[in-house]
Design a protein around this motif. Structure first.
Motif, short mmCIF file in Angstrom:
data_model
loop_
_atom_site.label_atom_id
_atom_site.label_comp_id
_atom_site.label_asym_id
_atom_site.label_seq_id
_atom_site.Cartn_x
_atom_site.Cartn_y
_atom_site.Cartn_z
N VAL A 25 0.84 -1.21 0.00
CA VAL A 25 0.00 0.00 0.00
C VAL A 25 0.87 1.26 0.00
CG1 VAL A 25 -1.65 1.36 1.35
CG2 VAL A 25 -1.98 -1.10 1.09
N PHE A 26 1.86 1.30 0.88
CA PHE A 26 2.73 2.47 0.96
C PHE A 26 3.55 2.65 -0.31
CE2 PHE A 26 2.16 2.16 5.67
CZ PHE A 26 1.67 3.45 5.86
N ASN A 27 3.93 1.56 -0.97
CA ASN A 27 4.65 1.67 -2.24
C ASN A 27 3.78 2.33 -3.30
OD1 ASN A 27 7.02 0.52 -1.32
ND2 ASN A 27 6.49 -1.56 -1.97
N TRP A 28 2.52 1.90 -3.39
CA TRP A 28 1.60 2.50 -4.35
C TRP A 28 1.35 3.97 -4.02
CZ3 TRP A 28 0.43 1.05 -8.98
CH2 TRP A 28 0.46 -0.31 -9.33
N MET A 29 1.20 4.27 -2.74
CA MET A 29 1.00 5.65 -2.32
C MET A 29 2.18 6.52 -2.73
SD MET A 29 0.94 7.15 1.51
CE MET A 29 1.19 8.90 1.77
N ALA A 30 3.41 6.00 -2.51
CA ALA A 30 4.62 6.75 -2.86
C ALA A 30 4.69 7.02 -4.36
CB ALA A 30 5.86 5.99 -2.40
N VAL A 31 4.30 6.02 -5.16
CA VAL A 31 4.27 6.19 -6.61
C VAL A 31 3.28 7.31 -6.98
CG1 VAL A 31 3.60 5.12 -8.79
CG2 VAL A 31 4.98 3.84 -7.14
N GLY A 32 2.10 7.28 -6.37
CA GLY A 32 1.09 8.29 -6.65
C GLY A 32 1.56 9.68 -6.28
N LEU A 33 2.14 9.82 -5.10
CA LEU A 33 2.63 11.13 -4.66
C LEU A 33 3.78 11.62 -5.54
CD1 LEU A 33 2.64 10.76 -0.75
CD2 LEU A 33 1.11 12.17 -2.13
N ASP A 184 -7.17 5.05 8.79
CA ASP A 184 -7.01 4.31 7.54
C ASP A 184 -5.86 3.30 7.61
OD1 ASP A 184 -9.15 5.41 6.15
OD2 ASP A 184 -7.98 7.12 5.45
N VAL A 185 -4.76 3.68 8.27
CA VAL A 185 -3.64 2.76 8.39
C VAL A 185 -4.04 1.54 9.20
CG1 VAL A 185 -1.36 2.43 9.44
CG2 VAL A 185 -1.81 4.46 8.07
N ILE A 209 -4.30 -0.82 -4.03
CA ILE A 209 -4.57 0.45 -4.72
C ILE A 209 -5.60 1.27 -3.96
CG2 ILE A 209 -5.63 1.44 -6.79
CD1 ILE A 209 -4.23 -0.80 -8.37
N MET A 210 -6.66 0.63 -3.48
CA MET A 210 -7.67 1.36 -2.72
C MET A 210 -7.10 1.88 -1.40
SD MET A 210 -10.24 1.68 -4.58
CE MET A 210 -11.23 2.52 -3.33
N GLY A 211 -6.25 1.08 -0.76
CA GLY A 211 -5.60 1.54 0.46
C GLY A 211 -4.67 2.71 0.18
N LEU A 217 -4.97 10.46 -0.37
CA LEU A 217 -5.90 11.56 -0.13
C LEU A 217 -5.68 12.18 1.25
CD1 LEU A 217 -9.15 10.05 -1.70
CD2 LEU A 217 -7.79 11.96 -2.59
N ASP A 218 -5.42 11.34 2.25
CA ASP A 218 -5.13 11.85 3.59
C ASP A 218 -3.90 12.76 3.55
OD1 ASP A 218 -7.23 10.37 4.63
OD2 ASP A 218 -5.96 8.71 5.29
#
Length: 235
Positions: A25-33, A184-185, A209-211, A217-218
């Protein structure tokens, strides 16, 4: 004695599964950011940000982003993981375009400083959500109501232009999004413990991806609220 050993083994397995899923989840978040940051910076450097801010394009992008989030949330069980991935990438890119306008309002040093403050606060609340023994599920309805209140107050203040309401929204928003980060975490951690890794690659990727979208968003909203407080105005 055997029962205690089995219980310890099960607990360890749950923790390992949770850690693996959280890492995804954190990997996907990092990619998005990262994608959002690159698009925002390039758009600002190219001068396109000024065109976005001074035309209806900005509002079209906002509507498109909301539509993508709602669609992804509502259809995640039916769409393919590849489609979900493309939607997540698309949302990150669109958000980069809209966020490029902050470079017109705030100094780069204040944007960078606020980013690091956000990262620190987000990281602290993420650790809290991962490690606390307290059940945070009860926070959900309270934080959601607070989020709706912020949205309504923001729309109202477009017409009122009240500085007091502006600051109230900013400080309450920081409180809401730090709380949502921990909530959320913990929810994502519980998904890992409940066996999402056993549901196949398709389910794992869509769940990750949803996570990632929730945490993305947070982070973004916490960053924007803090920028309203700490950001140095270019004017």
């Amino acid at each position: 004695m055997q029962g205690n050993v089995n219980q310890i083994t099960v607990t360890q397995a749950k923790r390992e599964a949770s850690s693996i899923f959280l890492a995804k989840v954190f990997n996907w978040m990092a990619v998005g950011l990262g994608l959002t940051g690159i698009v925002a910076l390039v758009t600002a450097e190219s001068g396109i940000a000024l065109n976005i801010a001074s035309s209806p394009i900005f509002f079209i992008l906002i509507i498109a982003e909301l539509g993508m989030v709602f669609y992804l949330s509502a259809r995640i069980e039916r769409i393919q993981a590849g489609t979900a991935t493309l939607l997540f990438y698309g949302y990150a890119i669109l958000n980069g375009l809209t966020l490029s306008v902050i470079f017109l309002a705030y100094t780069r040093s204040s944007i960078a400083g606020t980013f690091f403050i956000t990262a620190g606060m987000f990281g602290a609340m993420a650790v809290y959500g991962m490690t606390t023994k307290k059940d945070l599920s009860g926070w959900g309805s309270f934080l959601f109501m607070g989020l709706i209140g912020i949205i309504i107050a923001t729309v109202v203040n477009i017409f009122l232009q009240s500085s007091s309401l502006y600051w109230a929204i900013s400080f309450i928003g920081v409180f809401i999004f730090t709380g949502l980060t921990a909530y959320d975490v913990q929810k994502i951690k519980n998904m890992g413990e409940k066996g999402i890794l056993e549901q196949g690659e398709e389910a794992i990727k869509k769940g990750a991806i949803m996570g990632a979208l929730a945490l993305y968003l947070d982070f973004i909203n916490l960053f924007l609220m803090l920028l309203r407080i700490f950001g140095g105005n270019r004017n």
